[in-house]
Motif scaffolding. Structure first.
Motif, PDB file in Angstrom:
ATOM      1  N   ASP A 145     -35.399   1.233  21.963  1.00 61.86           N
ATOM      2  CA  ASP A 145     -34.005   0.801  22.153  1.00 61.86           C
ATOM      3  C   ASP A 145     -33.395   1.218  23.477  1.00 61.86           C
ATOM      4  OD1 ASP A 145     -32.551   3.330  21.912  1.00 61.86           O
ATOM      5  OD2 ASP A 145     -32.317   3.053  19.770  1.00 61.86           O
ATOM      6  N   GLU A 195     -33.250  -1.935  25.897  1.00 60.29           N
ATOM      7  CA  GLU A 195     -32.328  -3.005  25.497  1.00 60.29           C
ATOM      8  C   GLU A 195     -30.871  -2.561  25.573  1.00 60.29           C
ATOM      9  OE1 GLU A 195     -36.333  -3.711  23.901  1.00 60.29           O
ATOM     10  OE2 GLU A 195     -34.962  -2.025  23.677  1.00 60.29           O
ATOM     11  N   ILE A 196     -30.591  -1.289  25.235  1.00 59.17           N
ATOM     12  CA  ILE A 196     -29.227  -0.777  25.379  1.00 59.17           C
ATOM     13  C   ILE A 196     -28.818  -0.784  26.840  1.00 59.17           C
ATOM     14  CG2 ILE A 196     -27.815   1.317  25.255  1.00 59.17           C
ATOM     15  CD1 ILE A 196     -29.248   2.007  22.651  1.00 59.17           C
ATOM     16  N   LEU A 247     -29.251  -6.395  19.668  1.00 62.47           N
ATOM     17  CA  LEU A 247     -29.422  -4.955  19.471  1.00 62.47           C
ATOM     18  C   LEU A 247     -29.326  -4.596  17.983  1.00 62.47           C
ATOM     19  CD1 LEU A 247     -27.423  -3.424  22.453  1.00 62.47           C
ATOM     20  CD2 LEU A 247     -29.835  -3.018  21.928  1.00 62.47           C
TER      21      LEU A 247
END
Length: 223
Positions: free
Chosen positions: A21, A24-25, A168
């Motif tokens: 993650d 993507e964050i 997300l």
């Protein structure tokens, strides 16, 4: 010199993350823009994560960058500085795998100034492995409050900003119960960075070393 955006042909992008993650964050909007550009080959390398979280990350990589290749290691989350040699070895092995195909043009990686020890170590080591690629150091909002001034902005359209936050939560259900995980967090930071570069939304990066070829049109790093 390595060009950031070739006038023609493929753009080879490597995303390096300490955790599922992170990429993507930090730069999901940038990945969506690159996917829309076309001619982009993306590799997402993640150094930690349980099997569940790695599965989430692999699906997320495909959603943000269709056709992306995912690579995983299972080093201890939160303890990467204790495993300096293993992290360095993993990155060097990855560089060796990518080199026969021509290496990479652009690396997205965490900042060596990040307050999280895992992010910080990865950010310190990436430039020692990829010396001939432009490295954009991404930022991740967190409880530690370590956001700093950025040097480089990638504008993100309104549709892509909304798409980023939707993807997300869709692809990282294991994280949605966290008190900081919500659309306002992600949209708020992108809106702030957008304001700073006169765009609706944007993602911010830091570039510590780059080379400008005034005789041509390419921007890259000096080796």
């Amino acid at each position: 010199m390595i060009g950031l955006v070739p006038a023609a042909g493929r753009l080879r992008v490597l995303c390096v993350a300490a955790h599922p993650d992170d990429v993507e964050i930090a730069c999901g909007g940038t990945l969506l823009a690159l996917a829309a550009r076309g001619g982009v080959q993306v590799v997402v390398a993640t150094l930690t994560g349980s099997p569940e979280r790695q599965a989430e990350a692999e699906a997320a990589a495909q959603a943000f960058s269709p056709g992306a290749t995912s690579r995983f290691w299972s080093l201890p989350d939160g303890r990467l500085p204790e495993h300096w040699g293993a992290v360095k070895g993993a990155l060097e092995d990855l560089a060796g795998e990518l080199s026969p195909a021509g290496g990479v043009d652009l690396v997205l990686a965490p900042s060596p100034q990040d307050a999280h020890q895992d992010h910080r170590l990865v950010g310190e080591l990436v430039p020692t492995v990829w010396r001939d690629a432009l490295v954009l150091e991404y930022e991740i909002p967190k409880w530690d409050g370590d956001l700093r001034r950025v040097t480089t902005y990638v504008p993100v359209g309104r549709d892509d900003a909304r798409r980023k936050v939707e993807l997300l939560s869709k692809h990282y259900p294991s994280q949605t119960a966290r008190d900081w995980w919500d659309d306002e967090t992600f949209l708020g930071l992108m809106r702030l960075r957008g304001m700073e570069c006169r765009s609706s939304y944007a993602e911010g990066f830091t570039v510590r070393k780059q080379r400008l070829d005034l005789a041509g049109t390419l921007i890259g790093t000096a080796s």
